[in-house]
Structures are given as C-alpha cells and as structure tokens.
Design a protein around this motif. Sequence first.
Motif, short mmCIF file in Angstrom:
data_model
loop_
_atom_site.label_atom_id
_atom_site.label_comp_id
_atom_site.label_asym_id
_atom_site.label_seq_id
_atom_site.Cartn_x
_atom_site.Cartn_y
_atom_site.Cartn_z
N TYR A 1 -50.52 -15.20 -33.31
CA TYR A 1 -49.00 -14.52 -32.82
C TYR A 1 -49.57 -14.37 -31.69
O TYR A 1 -49.95 -13.65 -30.96
CB TYR A 1 -48.44 -13.80 -33.63
CG TYR A 1 -48.13 -14.53 -35.35
CD1 TYR A 1 -46.57 -15.48 -35.90
CD2 TYR A 1 -49.42 -14.72 -36.42
CE1 TYR A 1 -46.79 -15.99 -36.72
CE2 TYR A 1 -48.43 -15.37 -37.21
CZ TYR A 1 -48.00 -16.18 -37.28
OH TYR A 1 -47.50 -16.97 -39.10
N GLU A 2 -48.17 -14.48 -30.95
CA GLU A 2 -47.43 -13.76 -29.96
C GLU A 2 -47.81 -12.17 -30.53
O GLU A 2 -46.90 -11.68 -31.41
CB GLU A 2 -46.76 -13.58 -29.50
CG GLU A 2 -44.96 -13.68 -30.32
CD GLU A 2 -44.72 -15.48 -30.99
OE1 GLU A 2 -45.89 -16.29 -30.56
OE2 GLU A 2 -43.89 -15.17 -31.76
N GLN A 3 -48.12 -10.64 -29.32
CA GLN A 3 -48.40 -9.85 -29.41
C GLN A 3 -47.37 -9.24 -28.92
O GLN A 3 -46.60 -9.67 -27.83
CB GLN A 3 -49.60 -9.75 -29.10
CG GLN A 3 -50.45 -10.15 -29.80
CD GLN A 3 -52.17 -8.97 -28.90
OE1 GLN A 3 -52.25 -8.70 -27.96
NE2 GLN A 3 -52.63 -9.88 -29.27
N TYR A 4 -46.22 -7.97 -29.51
CA TYR A 4 -45.15 -7.51 -29.06
C TYR A 4 -46.00 -6.07 -28.38
O TYR A 4 -45.91 -4.77 -29.46
CB TYR A 4 -44.73 -7.47 -30.14
CG TYR A 4 -43.62 -8.58 -31.01
CD1 TYR A 4 -44.56 -9.60 -31.70
CD2 TYR A 4 -42.27 -8.46 -30.91
CE1 TYR A 4 -43.75 -10.35 -31.98
CE2 TYR A 4 -41.93 -9.99 -31.39
CZ TYR A 4 -42.60 -10.52 -32.07
OH TYR A 4 -42.45 -11.84 -32.18
N PHE A 5 -45.39 -5.20 -27.61
CA PHE A 5 -46.18 -4.97 -27.19
C PHE A 5 -45.07 -3.02 -26.98
O PHE A 5 -43.71 -3.29 -26.74
CB PHE A 5 -46.79 -4.64 -25.02
CG PHE A 5 -47.84 -5.48 -25.29
CD1 PHE A 5 -47.52 -6.74 -25.42
CD2 PHE A 5 -48.54 -4.82 -24.65
CE1 PHE A 5 -48.11 -7.41 -25.12
CE2 PHE A 5 -49.91 -5.86 -24.07
CZ PHE A 5 -49.68 -6.95 -24.42
N GLY A 6 -45.73 -1.99 -26.90
CA GLY A 6 -45.25 -0.78 -26.57
C GLY A 6 -44.50 -0.64 -25.18
O GLY A 6 -45.10 -1.42 -24.73
#
Lengths: 116, 119
Positions: free
Chosen positions: A103-108
């Motif tokens: 899955y695509e990654q979600y960044f902080g």
Amino acid sequence: DAGVTQSPTHLIKTRGQQVTLRCSPKSGHDTVSWYQQALGQGPQFIFQYYEEEERQRGNFPDRFSGHQFPNYSSELNVNALLLGDSALYLCASSPRDLHFISYEQYFGPGTRLTVT
Amino acid sequence: DQQVKQNSPSLSVQEGRISILNCDYTNSMFDYFLWYKKYPAEGPTFLISISSIKDKNEDGRFTVFLNKSAKHLSLHIVPSQPGDSAVYFCAASPYRAPTGGTSYGKLTFGQGTILTVHP
C-alpha cells in the motif's frame, strides 16, 4: 481520524550525543517505516517495522536503531551523532492485508534534527 | 547509486496548462510506483500510484504513465493550478522483498522536482 504524528518537531543535539525520535502511525496501520531526508534530496529508507520486528533495512549504519511497540508506535534511535546526521526524519505508516499487497505509505510531518 | 532519478530539479508552468514531471529508474525489481507531493514543513502526501501491470492510471487532474521497457514514468497534471506548486517526488518499490518475504514499500525516492505554477 489522526494521521501520522511525530515528536518532537525540532531537535538540536551536539555531536556524539544520542537522540530518540517518536512516531504514532495512522489509525488502522500496523507497519511503520523511517526515512531520512537531507536538504535538497529525496527521502532515504532507514528501516521498516511490523509485528514489533525490523523487517527491512536500508543502507544505514548500526548507530541507527529502532523499536516498535505493541500499539504499533515506533521509535528511532541514533547513537554517536555526526554532523551528517542533520536532516529531516520522516515516519510513514501503512496497512497490510492478508495478501501482503503493498500500500501507499502515509507520512508524518517529520522531525528536524540539527547536530552541532 | 541513484536507482530513481528525477533529472529536472525544477519546472515552471502557467496556470491552466499541462505540467509534466518525469522520472527514470534503473532497478528491474521495481514493480510499484508512486508520486508524492510535499509542501514546506509538511511530510510527503501521496498523490497517485501505478503497478507494473498497467501503463496508465488516472485520478482527476492527475495521470501517471509507465513505460516499463524504457524504465520511465511521468506525472501529468491537467489543468495546473497555483495550489499545485510544491516539490514532487517519484518513488518506486519492489512488489515483494527480494528475499520473498512481505514488502510494504521499501520506497526508493528520486531527488524531487520543484513545480511552480504561475497565475
């Protein structure tokens, strides 16, 4: 629904010191990856954690270590800081499904570390 | 060893026109490609992705094209808007880790392209 959170926002350390950065993944995500972004460069993969174990590692020395807790949050530790460790440290989270599809990654927003 | 390259450090376009951002890669193990947008003081935000079984993926104003034989992908933004001004990164991942274990995107990023859209 909170996204990926990181603390602290900024940090100034002296060469030779140790630092710990923290990350809480997005709700429902169990995989955490850490990246280092030097000025003017793209993020570079440090390592990835899921099920509380380091699963993949990039080309970073052993001074960089991490940990994942049962609640999926994670820490990045850097020992014996060098001037070259000054960078933006990004945490990213992602979910997994039973078929292990990427899955695509979600960044902080990142932690800006300055080593003097 | 730069496995993902964005050869244009910057791109300037007029509002309403097309923006085309390019990315080249060298690693044949890469099977999944993503574009991220980054504003100052924020983390990268996922835009659009494409797997190697496709050659095109569309989402609103954003379209990603993949040419596997040339190891090249591009992001088209039509029409471009001033709010699109940001740094754009392409990233690539193997579908599965080389060891055969699970892989959730050991993402390899390009250096980024600064897009400026003028009103």
